[in-house]
Motif scaffolding. Structure first.
Motif, mmCIF file in Angstrom:
data_model
loop_
_atom_site.group_PDB
_atom_site.id
_atom_site.type_symbol
_atom_site.label_atom_id
_atom_site.label_comp_id
_atom_site.label_asym_id
_atom_site.label_seq_id
_atom_site.Cartn_x
_atom_site.Cartn_y
_atom_site.Cartn_z
ATOM 1 N N TRP A 1 -42.721 9.887 -14.622
ATOM 2 C CA TRP A 1 -43.146 10.279 -13.283
ATOM 3 C C TRP A 1 -43.814 11.650 -13.324
ATOM 4 C CZ3 TRP A 1 -40.094 8.669 -8.434
ATOM 5 C CH2 TRP A 1 -39.572 7.378 -8.581
ATOM 6 N N ASP A 2 -44.778 11.863 -12.424
ATOM 7 C CA ASP A 2 -45.392 13.164 -12.197
ATOM 8 C C ASP A 2 -44.577 13.812 -11.079
ATOM 9 O OD1 ASP A 2 -46.937 15.379 -11.585
ATOM 10 O OD2 ASP A 2 -48.810 14.257 -11.394
ATOM 11 N N ALA A 3 -43.628 14.677 -11.450
ATOM 12 C CA ALA A 3 -42.696 15.241 -10.474
ATOM 13 C C ALA A 3 -42.513 16.734 -10.719
ATOM 14 C CB ALA A 3 -41.346 14.534 -10.567
ATOM 15 N N ARG A 4 -42.370 17.470 -9.609
ATOM 16 C CA ARG A 4 -42.153 18.919 -9.671
ATOM 17 C C ARG A 4 -41.121 19.310 -8.619
ATOM 18 N NH1 ARG A 4 -45.609 22.201 -12.311
ATOM 19 N NH2 ARG A 4 -45.442 23.882 -10.807
ATOM 20 N N THR A 5 -40.433 20.403 -8.879
ATOM 21 C CA THR A 5 -39.538 20.977 -7.887
ATOM 22 C C THR A 5 -40.308 21.990 -7.042
ATOM 23 O OG1 THR A 5 -38.820 22.818 -9.274
ATOM 24 C CG2 THR A 5 -37.556 20.746 -9.463
ATOM 25 N N LEU A 6 -39.743 22.336 -5.903
ATOM 26 C CA LEU A 6 -40.357 23.384 -5.076
ATOM 27 C C LEU A 6 -40.467 24.693 -5.855
ATOM 28 C CD1 LEU A 6 -38.764 22.998 -1.526
ATOM 29 C CD2 LEU A 6 -41.132 22.634 -2.171
ATOM 30 N N ALA B 1 -49.096 8.275 -8.035
ATOM 31 C CA ALA B 1 -48.122 8.973 -7.202
ATOM 32 C C ALA B 1 -47.666 10.262 -7.875
ATOM 33 C CB ALA B 1 -46.922 8.065 -6.939
ATOM 34 N N ARG B 2 -47.616 11.322 -7.070
ATOM 35 C CA ARG B 2 -47.097 12.622 -7.499
ATOM 36 C C ARG B 2 -45.979 12.987 -6.537
ATOM 37 N NH1 ARG B 2 -51.177 16.486 -6.404
ATOM 38 N NH2 ARG B 2 -50.045 17.938 -7.724
#
Length: 134
Positions: free
Chosen positions: A26-31, A4-5
């Motif tokens: 977690w593999d997470a990014r902001t806009l 999951a990203r």
């Protein structure tokens, strides 16, 4: 199982939440990280839903009403988006992080659930929302 990203909408606490999720692996990014701050600030909801989905993200939004607002619901449906929205729009980034980590396994399993969908995330866990689209 697919990894999951996650792509975080502008309204979900930005840096504090993304940092907390990353610390938990977690593999997470902001806009803003994904598209640059100027572009992210100018993107309409339908645009970031489409772009984030094309890039393979599960989208984290603050307001579960994305499932019923016509333009957002249509964008979710037409792009086969995977959206998790918090049940209450008035919660803090700390509370959002708590919910994500408390229900981490269930949230990550959504990477393998057939899209399109919107799930609400609250104290009781995930609940699938009816998507009001064509």
């Amino acid at each position: 199982m697919r990894r999951a990203r996650f792509l975080l909408d502008r309204s979900v606490g930005g840096r504090p939440l993304v940092s907390r999720l990353r610390e938990a692996g977690w593999d997470a990014r902001t806009l803003a990280e994904e598209y640059g701050d100027a572009v992210a600030q100018a993107m309409r909801d339908e645009e970031w839903i489409a772009a984030g989905t094309r890039s393979g993200y599960i989208l984290l939004a603050k307001d579960h009403r994305v499932a019923v607002r016509p333009l957002e619901a249509q964008a979710i449906y037409m792009n086969d988006a995977r959206v998790i929205a918090f049940v209450h729009g008035d919660i803090t980034a700390q509370e959002m992080g708590d919910l994500c980590l408390q229900h981490e396994a269930a949230v990550h399993r959504l990477a393998d659930v057939q899209a399109p969908f919107v799930f609400s995330l609250g104290r009781g866990g995930l609940r699938r929302r009816k998507l009001y689209a064509p």
